[in-house]
Design a protein around this motif. Structure first.
Motif, PDB file in Angstrom:
ATOM      1  N   TYR A 119       0.868  -1.174   0.000  1.00  0.00           N
ATOM      2  CA  TYR A 119       0.000   0.000   0.000  1.00  0.00           C
ATOM      3  C   TYR A 119       0.908   1.228   0.000  1.00  0.00           C
ATOM      4  N   GLN A 120       0.755   2.088  -1.013  1.00  0.00           N
ATOM      5  CA  GLN A 120       1.614   3.264  -1.106  1.00  0.00           C
ATOM      6  C   GLN A 120       0.995   4.463  -0.388  1.00  0.00           C
ATOM      7  N   ILE A 121       1.779   5.058   0.519  1.00  0.00           N
ATOM      8  CA  ILE A 121       1.368   6.256   1.255  1.00  0.00           C
ATOM      9  C   ILE A 121       2.204   7.423   0.748  1.00  0.00           C
ATOM     10  N   GLU A 122       1.550   8.396   0.115  1.00  0.00           N
ATOM     11  CA  GLU A 122       2.274   9.544  -0.433  1.00  0.00           C
ATOM     12  C   GLU A 122       2.098  10.738   0.500  1.00  0.00           C
ATOM     13  N   LEU A 123       2.958  10.819   1.513  1.00  0.00           N
ATOM     14  CA  LEU A 123       2.867  11.934   2.455  1.00  0.00           C
ATOM     15  C   LEU A 123       3.207  13.256   1.791  1.00  0.00           C
ATOM     16  N   VAL A 124       3.977  13.200   0.698  1.00  0.00           N
ATOM     17  CA  VAL A 124       4.334  14.432  -0.015  1.00  0.00           C
ATOM     18  C   VAL A 124       3.074  15.114  -0.533  1.00  0.00           C
ATOM     19  N   LYS A 125       2.048  14.324  -0.900  1.00  0.00           N
ATOM     20  CA  LYS A 125       0.828  14.887  -1.478  1.00  0.00           C
ATOM     21  C   LYS A 125      -0.331  14.924  -0.490  1.00  0.00           C
ATOM     22  N   SER A 126      -0.183  14.298   0.665  1.00  0.00           N
ATOM     23  CA  SER A 126      -1.302  14.143   1.585  1.00  0.00           C
ATOM     24  C   SER A 126      -1.578  15.417   2.374  1.00  0.00           C
ATOM     25  N   GLU A 127      -2.864  15.776   2.482  1.00  0.00           N
ATOM     26  CA  GLU A 127      -3.272  16.928   3.288  1.00  0.00           C
ATOM     27  C   GLU A 127      -3.522  16.521   4.738  1.00  0.00           C
ATOM     28  N   ASN A 128      -3.726  15.227   4.970  1.00  0.00           N
ATOM     29  CA  ASN A 128      -3.991  14.724   6.315  1.00  0.00           C
ATOM     30  C   ASN A 128      -3.166  13.454   6.523  1.00  0.00           C
ATOM     31  N   PRO A 129      -1.883  13.585   6.867  1.00  0.00           N
ATOM     32  CA  PRO A 129      -1.000  12.422   6.980  1.00  0.00           C
ATOM     33  C   PRO A 129      -1.502  11.356   7.949  1.00  0.00           C
ATOM     34  N   ASP A 130      -2.025  11.759   9.094  1.00  0.00           N
ATOM     35  CA  ASP A 130      -2.491  10.784  10.073  1.00  0.00           C
ATOM     36  C   ASP A 130      -3.623   9.928   9.516  1.00  0.00           C
ATOM     37  N   ALA A 131      -4.559  10.560   8.828  1.00  0.00           N
ATOM     38  CA  ALA A 131      -5.676   9.814   8.234  1.00  0.00           C
ATOM     39  C   ALA A 131      -5.175   8.875   7.133  1.00  0.00           C
ATOM     40  N   ALA A 132      -4.201   9.334   6.362  1.00  0.00           N
ATOM     41  CA  ALA A 132      -3.646   8.500   5.292  1.00  0.00           C
ATOM     42  C   ALA A 132      -2.970   7.256   5.860  1.00  0.00           C
ATOM     43  N   ILE A 133      -2.243   7.415   6.954  1.00  0.00           N
ATOM     44  CA  ILE A 133      -1.569   6.277   7.580  1.00  0.00           C
ATOM     45  C   ILE A 133      -2.595   5.330   8.195  1.00  0.00           C
ATOM     46  N   ASP A 134      -3.616   5.880   8.864  1.00  0.00           N
ATOM     47  CA  ASP A 134      -4.670   5.045   9.444  1.00  0.00           C
ATOM     48  C   ASP A 134      -5.341   4.193   8.374  1.00  0.00           C
ATOM     49  N   LYS A 135      -5.647   4.795   7.233  1.00  0.00           N
ATOM     50  CA  LYS A 135      -6.291   4.067   6.141  1.00  0.00           C
ATOM     51  C   LYS A 135      -5.378   2.963   5.626  1.00  0.00           C
ATOM     52  N   ALA A 136      -4.107   3.271   5.477  1.00  0.00           N
ATOM     53  CA  ALA A 136      -3.151   2.286   4.975  1.00  0.00           C
ATOM     54  C   ALA A 136      -3.056   1.087   5.910  1.00  0.00           C
ATOM     55  N   VAL A 137      -2.932   1.349   7.195  1.00  0.00           N
ATOM     56  CA  VAL A 137      -2.820   0.270   8.177  1.00  0.00           C
ATOM     57  C   VAL A 137      -4.074  -0.600   8.158  1.00  0.00           C
ATOM     58  N   SER A 138      -5.235   0.034   8.023  1.00  0.00           N
ATOM     59  CA  SER A 138      -6.501  -0.698   7.998  1.00  0.00           C
ATOM     60  C   SER A 138      -6.600  -1.615   6.784  1.00  0.00           C
ATOM     61  N   VAL A 139      -6.283  -1.084   5.595  1.00  0.00           N
ATOM     62  CA  VAL A 139      -6.400  -1.866   4.362  1.00  0.00           C
ATOM     63  C   VAL A 139      -5.384  -3.011   4.344  1.00  0.00           C
ATOM     64  N   VAL A 140      -4.152  -2.738   4.753  1.00  0.00           N
ATOM     65  CA  VAL A 140      -3.109  -3.768   4.765  1.00  0.00           C
ATOM     66  C   VAL A 140      -3.494  -4.905   5.708  1.00  0.00           C
ATOM     67  N   SER A 141      -4.050  -4.548   6.858  1.00  0.00           N
ATOM     68  CA  SER A 141      -4.463  -5.569   7.817  1.00  0.00           C
ATOM     69  C   SER A 141      -5.663  -6.366   7.303  1.00  0.00           C
ATOM     70  N   LYS A 142      -6.656  -5.688   6.765  1.00  0.00           N
ATOM     71  CA  LYS A 142      -7.888  -6.342   6.315  1.00  0.00           C
ATOM     72  C   LYS A 142      -7.623  -7.331   5.190  1.00  0.00           C
ATOM     73  N   HIS A 143      -6.746  -6.958   4.237  1.00  0.00           N
ATOM     74  CA  HIS A 143      -6.533  -7.789   3.053  1.00  0.00           C
ATOM     75  C   HIS A 143      -5.209  -8.562   3.092  1.00  0.00           C
ATOM     76  N   SER A 144      -4.538  -8.536   4.232  1.00  0.00           N
ATOM     77  CA  SER A 144      -3.269  -9.279   4.401  1.00  0.00           C
ATOM     78  C   SER A 144      -2.270  -8.935   3.295  1.00  0.00           C
ATOM     79  N   LEU A 145      -2.100  -7.637   3.047  1.00  0.00           N
ATOM     80  CA  LEU A 145      -1.094  -7.199   2.079  1.00  0.00           C
ATOM     81  C   LEU A 145       0.305  -7.384   2.679  1.00  0.00           C
ATOM     82  N   ASP A 146       1.312  -7.168   1.862  1.00  0.00           N
ATOM     83  CA  ASP A 146       2.680  -7.520   2.257  1.00  0.00           C
ATOM     84  C   ASP A 146       3.475  -6.354   2.826  1.00  0.00           C
ATOM     85  N   GLY A 147       2.834  -5.218   3.042  1.00  0.00           N
ATOM     86  CA  GLY A 147       3.532  -4.106   3.660  1.00  0.00           C
ATOM     87  C   GLY A 147       3.175  -2.766   3.054  1.00  0.00           C
TER      88      GLY A 147
END
Length: 290
Positions: A119-147
């Motif tokens: 899951y790619q997190i682009e903090l350079v473009k993100s207006e809300n970094p905390d929300a972007a990280i929360d979403k990433a952690v949720s999706v990676v956990s839910k779908h058992s992604l590799d990082g």
């Protein structure tokens, strides 16, 4: 009288031909059952997947791509994960926030040939970094992604996201940094598994060598580096000006190695080809691992 009879006869023949043509060109629906390789030859398909996994398990140069998953309305295989070459190693999902049912369906196919999905997190473009990280952690956990893969505008933001990701990841998951690692602190460099270097805009070997020198001085191990290249890149190969930019940068991975591999951006334009789909991507993979 003869003319009238002749015209009547021609008219009758024309009507018969029209009726016959109508029957010939009548549209009918025909049921066509697609038979996939795993359906027609399950044992052969299992053997094929095992051989791909064997290739991934051996030492080799990695091929990493960014992929714009979950486009609005999947119109063809170009937008599907399952259409990518099985010999790819890592796919960074640039639209992970909108991870779709189509993506979820394709995960099993990708895992069967050991393709890692990040899951790619682009903090350079993100207006809300905390929300972007929360979403990433949720999706990676839910779908058992590799990082995760991430970009960051500076050392402080990179440290913050690494703290969050290190706490959320499992031991088997990986963290990839995309960008210029010179901005990172030495302690953060030690926490990152792979570095996709910012070489996609570099145009000459002179600039590339100087840049690699700076990255090595920052403490990035050479065997964790992936050069990056775009299909729209402007790298000039002085030795062989006719060599496409993707293949030219693949050669630099070998010549300036040992490096981990090559990251390719903007691959969408490579899909349609008269010979085969993803022809340049396949060429790069074979060039890195002949």
């Amino acid at each position: 009288m003869k003319d009238i009879l002749k015209q009547s006869l021609l008219f009758a023949v024309a009507l018969l031909l029209f009726a016959a043509c109508s029957d010939w060109t009548k549209v009918e629906s025909i049921d066509i059952k697609e038979t996939m390789p795993w359906e027609s030859n399950p044992a052969g398909w299992e053997d094929y997947q095992a051989r791909v996994r064997g290739y991934k398990a051996r030492p080799h140069k990695l091929t990493y791509i960014r992929f714009a998953n979950s486009p609005e309305g999947v119109l063809n295989e170009k937008g599907s994960l399952r259409s990518l070459p099985d010999s790819l190693d890592i796919v960074s999902l640039t639209n992970g926030e909108n991870f779709s049912g189509y993506d979820a369906e394709d995960i099993a196919r990708m895992k069967a040939v050991d393709i890692k999905l990040l899951y790619q997190i682009e903090l350079v473009k993100s207006e809300n970094p905390d929300a972007a990280i929360d979403k990433a952690v949720s999706v990676v956990s839910k779908h058992s992604l590799d990082g995760f893969s991430f970009t960051a505008p500076g050392s402080e933001s990179a440290s913050a996201v690494l703290d969050r990701l290190m706490a959320a990841k499992t031991e088997a998951q990986m963290i990839v940094f995309e960008g210029d690692p010179v901005i990172l602190s030495p302690s953060d460099i030690d926490r990152i598994d792979l570095f996709v270097l910012a070489t996609q805009t570099i145009e000459t070997d002179f600039d590339l060598r100087n840049y690699l020198g700076d990255v090595l001085e920052a403490g990035v191990p050479r065997d964790k580096m992936l050069l990056s290249v775009s299909t729209q890149g402007a790298f000039r190969n002085i030795e062989n000006a006719e060599l496409p930019v993707l293949e030219a940068m693949a050669d630099r991975v070998v010549n300036y190695g040992p490096m981990a591999g090559l990251a390719l951006f903007d691959i969408e334009s490579d899909y349609y080809h008269y010979d085969m789909n993803w022809s340049s991507l396949r060429s790069v993979i074979h060039r890195l691992n002949p």
